[in-house]
Every structure is written in structure tokens, then in C-alpha cells.
Design a protein around this motif. Structure first.
Motif, mmCIF file in Angstrom:
data_model
loop_
_atom_site.group_PDB
_atom_site.id
_atom_site.type_symbol
_atom_site.label_atom_id
_atom_site.label_comp_id
_atom_site.label_asym_id
_atom_site.label_seq_id
_atom_site.Cartn_x
_atom_site.Cartn_y
_atom_site.Cartn_z
ATOM 1 N N PHE A 239 0.822 -1.209 0.000
ATOM 2 C CA PHE A 239 0.000 0.000 0.000
ATOM 3 C C PHE A 239 0.854 1.255 0.000
ATOM 4 O O PHE A 239 1.942 1.279 0.569
ATOM 5 C CB PHE A 239 -0.923 0.002 1.230
ATOM 6 N N ARG A 240 0.315 2.290 -0.636
ATOM 7 C CA ARG A 240 0.863 3.637 -0.554
ATOM 8 C C ARG A 240 0.084 4.409 0.507
ATOM 9 O O ARG A 240 -1.066 4.123 0.763
ATOM 10 C CB ARG A 240 0.786 4.330 -1.905
ATOM 11 N N TYR A 241 0.746 5.368 1.097
ATOM 12 C CA TYR A 241 0.153 6.116 2.209
ATOM 13 C C TYR A 241 -1.067 6.923 1.779
ATOM 14 O O TYR A 241 -1.064 7.564 0.725
ATOM 15 C CB TYR A 241 1.191 7.062 2.801
ATOM 16 N N ARG A 242 -2.095 6.875 2.608
ATOM 17 C CA ARG A 242 -3.238 7.757 2.490
ATOM 18 C C ARG A 242 -3.634 8.185 3.912
ATOM 19 O O ARG A 242 -3.688 7.345 4.829
ATOM 20 C CB ARG A 242 -4.430 7.072 1.812
ATOM 21 N N PRO A 243 -3.924 9.455 4.116
ATOM 22 C CA PRO A 243 -4.204 9.927 5.483
ATOM 23 C C PRO A 243 -5.459 9.327 6.094
ATOM 24 O O PRO A 243 -5.604 9.318 7.323
ATOM 25 C CB PRO A 243 -4.334 11.448 5.315
ATOM 26 N N GLN A 244 -6.365 8.790 5.268
ATOM 27 C CA GLN A 244 -7.597 8.227 5.831
ATOM 28 C C GLN A 244 -7.418 6.822 6.392
ATOM 29 O O GLN A 244 -8.334 6.290 7.036
ATOM 30 C CB GLN A 244 -8.721 8.208 4.780
ATOM 31 N N HIS A 245 -6.274 6.186 6.173
ATOM 32 C CA HIS A 245 -6.053 4.856 6.740
ATOM 33 C C HIS A 245 -6.166 4.921 8.262
ATOM 34 O O HIS A 245 -5.519 5.744 8.915
ATOM 35 C CB HIS A 245 -4.677 4.321 6.356
ATOM 36 N N ARG A 246 -6.963 4.025 8.852
ATOM 37 C CA ARG A 246 -7.195 4.025 10.297
ATOM 38 C C ARG A 246 -6.566 2.780 10.902
ATOM 39 O O ARG A 246 -7.035 1.662 10.717
ATOM 40 C CB ARG A 246 -8.684 4.093 10.608
ATOM 41 N N TRP A 247 -5.495 2.998 11.678
ATOM 42 C CA TRP A 247 -4.712 1.906 12.241
ATOM 43 C C TRP A 247 -5.091 1.647 13.703
ATOM 44 O O TRP A 247 -5.377 2.565 14.459
ATOM 45 C CB TRP A 247 -3.217 2.233 12.166
ATOM 46 N N TRP A 248 -5.044 0.359 14.069
ATOM 47 C CA TRP A 248 -5.354 -0.093 15.415
ATOM 48 C C TRP A 248 -4.287 -1.086 15.887
ATOM 49 O O TRP A 248 -3.630 -1.741 15.072
ATOM 50 C CB TRP A 248 -6.706 -0.809 15.448
ATOM 51 N N TYR A 249 -4.154 -1.198 17.196
ATOM 52 C CA TYR A 249 -3.420 -2.327 17.787
ATOM 53 C C TYR A 249 -4.040 -2.650 19.125
ATOM 54 O O TYR A 249 -4.934 -1.937 19.609
ATOM 55 C CB TYR A 249 -1.923 -2.025 17.893
ATOM 56 N N PHE A 250 -3.595 -3.757 19.707
ATOM 57 C CA PHE A 250 -4.122 -4.202 20.989
ATOM 58 C C PHE A 250 -2.952 -4.315 21.950
ATOM 59 O O PHE A 250 -2.147 -5.250 21.864
ATOM 60 C CB PHE A 250 -4.881 -5.521 20.823
ATOM 61 N N SER A 251 -2.851 -3.333 22.844
ATOM 62 C CA SER A 251 -1.690 -3.247 23.722
ATOM 63 C C SER A 251 -1.713 -4.361 24.755
ATOM 64 O O SER A 251 -2.770 -4.855 25.155
ATOM 65 C CB SER A 251 -1.672 -1.889 24.429
ATOM 66 N N ASN A 252 -0.527 -4.752 25.176
ATOM 67 C CA ASN A 252 -0.378 -5.740 26.255
ATOM 68 C C ASN A 252 -1.146 -7.026 25.982
ATOM 69 O O ASN A 252 -1.781 -7.584 26.883
ATOM 70 C CB ASN A 252 -0.824 -5.140 27.590
ATOM 71 N N MET A 253 -1.094 -7.514 24.753
ATOM 72 C CA MET A 253 -1.736 -8.784 24.472
ATOM 73 C C MET A 253 -1.125 -9.878 25.341
ATOM 74 O O MET A 253 0.083 -9.947 25.525
ATOM 75 C CB MET A 253 -1.601 -9.147 22.991
ATOM 76 N N ALA A 254 -1.992 -10.729 25.878
ATOM 77 C CA ALA A 254 -1.563 -11.866 26.685
ATOM 78 C C ALA A 254 -1.559 -13.127 25.824
ATOM 79 O O ALA A 254 -2.043 -13.123 24.683
ATOM 80 C CB ALA A 254 -2.491 -12.039 27.879
ATOM 81 N N ALA A 255 -1.029 -14.209 26.374
ATOM 82 C CA ALA A 255 -0.885 -15.442 25.598
ATOM 83 C C ALA A 255 -2.228 -16.048 25.209
ATOM 84 O O ALA A 255 -2.291 -16.853 24.269
ATOM 85 C CB ALA A 255 -0.065 -16.467 26.380
ATOM 86 N N ASP A 256 -3.302 -15.686 25.902
ATOM 87 C CA ASP A 256 -4.612 -16.215 25.524
ATOM 88 C C ASP A 256 -5.420 -15.233 24.671
ATOM 89 O O ASP A 256 -6.612 -15.440 24.449
ATOM 90 C CB ASP A 256 -5.412 -16.633 26.758
ATOM 91 N N ASP A 257 -4.784 -14.154 24.201
ATOM 92 C CA ASP A 257 -5.399 -13.252 23.234
ATOM 93 C C ASP A 257 -4.991 -13.667 21.828
ATOM 94 O O ASP A 257 -3.798 -13.918 21.576
ATOM 95 C CB ASP A 257 -4.948 -11.808 23.459
ATOM 96 N N VAL A 258 -5.946 -13.737 20.934
ATOM 97 C CA VAL A 258 -5.643 -14.044 19.539
ATOM 98 C C VAL A 258 -6.289 -12.992 18.649
ATOM 99 O O VAL A 258 -7.388 -12.510 18.928
ATOM 100 C CB VAL A 258 -6.131 -15.454 19.130
#
Length: 302
Positions: A239-258
Motif C-alpha cells: 500500500f501507498r500512504y493515504r491519510p484516511q487509513h485508520r490503524w489499530w493495535y491491541f496493547s499488552n496482548m496476553a498469551a490467551d489473546d488471539v
């Protein structure tokens, strides 16, 4: 719930500063070379500053067919993900059952697994292993915004996997090529996975990135020399950059998070792909080396 209310919920999320690597504007020969403990791309890339929203406090908000990804809880029987025999024997069956539950698919078949770590792989990268296969090994975190398949690669993968896994099956009307991702190192992780809301990307900013699994990286002009039939080879989407891209992550994932996310869904009436990449999370103190395992597969709806 009204769309405005959903937007308001997402706008309450904590934001982490990040640099996301994108393909530059322009025409390039785009290839991804993969070898033992190392990966590299051709083409020109640039890091763009973005905000990655922390979805962990909102984890129940996300939907696979709306966002292209979903987080869930799953307790695994695997005690040590570095035990290759144990992972081969049991983990992929766990993933198949879990993905069937999360998607409602009639059948699920996995295609192999890979461990990724932000730790030092420099010694491993020096190993010369003839016939290296990009499966069941250890690689660094992904370095740029991508989806592992382009359309042709996904279509062919689904057809091949179904024929191999379910030769007596009645056929399928829909498939989802997916990744099931789990971190098994303690949080917070220094290079977590970021996933992009698939509704915020379009074909206009994409290019195909052909995969070459090699024992040694080519050098000089050989990196981009013409290869007959390259447009029919296995390729990812970048992908090329576009300002409308909305990024997420899940902080402190544990071993039982998938984290389950789509490479490609044959049903384009829903969100059908999820760009993703690793990023260096500087927003949380005492971050630790990330170790994670990804399993690729295909879910089939008959």
C-alpha cells in the motif's frame, strides 16, 4: 447503534505514535525476497508518521466483517511455541476449530505457521540453508503495510487448499484467507502488530509484491531483472500512504489473546482485507521483546 455513535467510541481510544512504512508513489519493480532470518523488498519505501489507536479497551467493539479483524480469547494447550513438533502436532488443529467458531465457516484448513520475533536474528540470517521454506521457522516482524495475498494469489490458495484438504467436499461458495496471530511474550511488546480498518483502504493505493523465497539474496540488477510469468506468481498486496487509513493495535496482548484478520474474503460486500504491519511502540514503558506465532489458513463456506 448509529454510525455517529460508533465513530465517537473509536475516537475515545488512546493513540500511540508510530511510523508506518509504505511504498512510495511511482512505478517500481516490487518484490519481496525471503531467506533464513531475513526479508527484504525492492522498490522505494518511506516511513509515515501515523497514530495507531489502542483497541484493547474497546476489544468487544470490533467485527471481522466490519473492520477486517477481530480479537478473541483462546487458551492453547501448547506450552512452548518453540517446540516445533508440538506446534506441528496440535496447534494448527486448535486454530482450525477456533476460526470455524469465530467465522461460522463449514470447514477450515491451515497452511502452516511462522514465529516472528523482534529479538536479534543476525546470526540466523547468516545461516545458509539450501531449499529454505518460509514455514515453521523464525522471522523478523513485518516491515511495511501489506496484505499477504493479492487477488489472484488468494483465489489460487483457496482452490488449492480445498482440493488438498477436502477432496470429497461439495465445493464452496465463499472463502476467507486469514491469519490467526498470537503473541506469547510478556507485554507490553516493543514491536506489536498494527492492523488497518479495511474500510479505509482502496485499490487506488495498492501494488502487487511478488514473493521470492531464496537461499541467498540477489544483488545489484539481479534484484529487479525481468522474470517470465511474474504476474502469475505468488504475490502480496502493498500500500501507498493515504491519510484516511485508520490503524489499530491491541496493547499488552496476553498469551490467551488471539487476533484474527483477513488476507482476502471472496465476499466483497463485507470488509474483505486487512492491511497490517509491525510498529515500534514507544507509548508504554518497559516494553519487551515481542515473540509471536501466526498461522495462515482458509475458511470455507459451503
Amino acid at each position: 447503534m448509529a454510525s455517529g455513535a460508533v465513530q465517537d467510541i473509536e475516537d475515545t481510544a488512546r493513540e500511540a505514535p508510530a511510523l508506518i512504512r509504505y511504498l512510495d508513489e511511482g512505478d517500481f519493480v516490487t518484490r519481496r525476497y525471503v531467506s533464513q532470518g531475513a526479508e527484504m523488498n525492492t522498490g522505494e519505501y518511506r516511513d509515515h508518521p501515523v497514530k495507531v489507536r489502542d483497541g484493547m479497551p474497546l476489544r468487544d467493539h470490533f467485527s471481522l466483517d466490519v473492520h477486517g479483524f477481530v480479537i478473541a480469547k483462546h487458551a492453547t494447550a501448547i506450552a512452548d511455541f518453540h517446540d516445533k513438533a508440538a506446534v506441528d502436532a496440535g496447534y494448527q488443529r486448535e486454530v482450525e476449530a477456533l476460526v470455524a467458531l469465530l467465522t461460522g465457516a463449514d470447514r477450515v484448513a491451515t497452511q502452516g505457521w511462522m514465529i516472528r520475533t523482534s529479538g536479534d536474528l543476525s546470526a540466523r540470517a547468516q545461516e545458509k540453508v539450501a531449499g529454505y521454506v518460509h514455514a515453521g521457522g523464525i522471522q523478523p516482524p513485518a516491515g511495511e503495510a501489506h496484505v499477504d495475498y493479492n487477488e489472484l494469489t488468494g483465489q489460487r490458495a483457496a482452490a488449492r487448499v480445498y482440493a488438498q484438504a477436502f477432496p470429497d467436499g461439495p465445493g464452496y461458495r465463499r472463502y476467507i484467507c486469514f491469519s490467526l496471530w498470537r503473541t506469547f511474550s510478556p507485554g507490553p511488546q516493543d514491536w506489536p502488530l498494527a492492523v488497518c480498518d479495511g474500510r479505509t483502504v482502496s485499490d487506488a493505493e495498492t501494488a502487487s509484491n511478488t514473493l521470492f523465497v531464496v537461499d541467498e539474496f540477489p544483488v545489484g540488477d539481479a534484484l529487479t531483472a525481468p522474470v517470465e510469468g511474474e504476474d502469475q506468481m505468488i504475490a502480496a498486496t502493498i500500500f501507498r500512504y493515504r491519510p484516511q487509513h485508520r490503524w489499530w493495535y491491541f496493547s499488552n496482548m496476553a498469551a490467551d489473546d488471539v487476533l484474527l484478520f483477513k488476507f482476502q474474503d471472496s465476499d466483497h460486500s463485507v470488509t474483505w482485507r486487512c492491511p497490517h504491519t509491525a510498529f515500534h511502540d514507544t507509548s508504554l514503558p518497559d516494553a519487551r521483546v515481542r515473540e509471536s506465532i501466526e498461522v495462515r489458513g482458509v475458511a470455507f463456506f459451503e
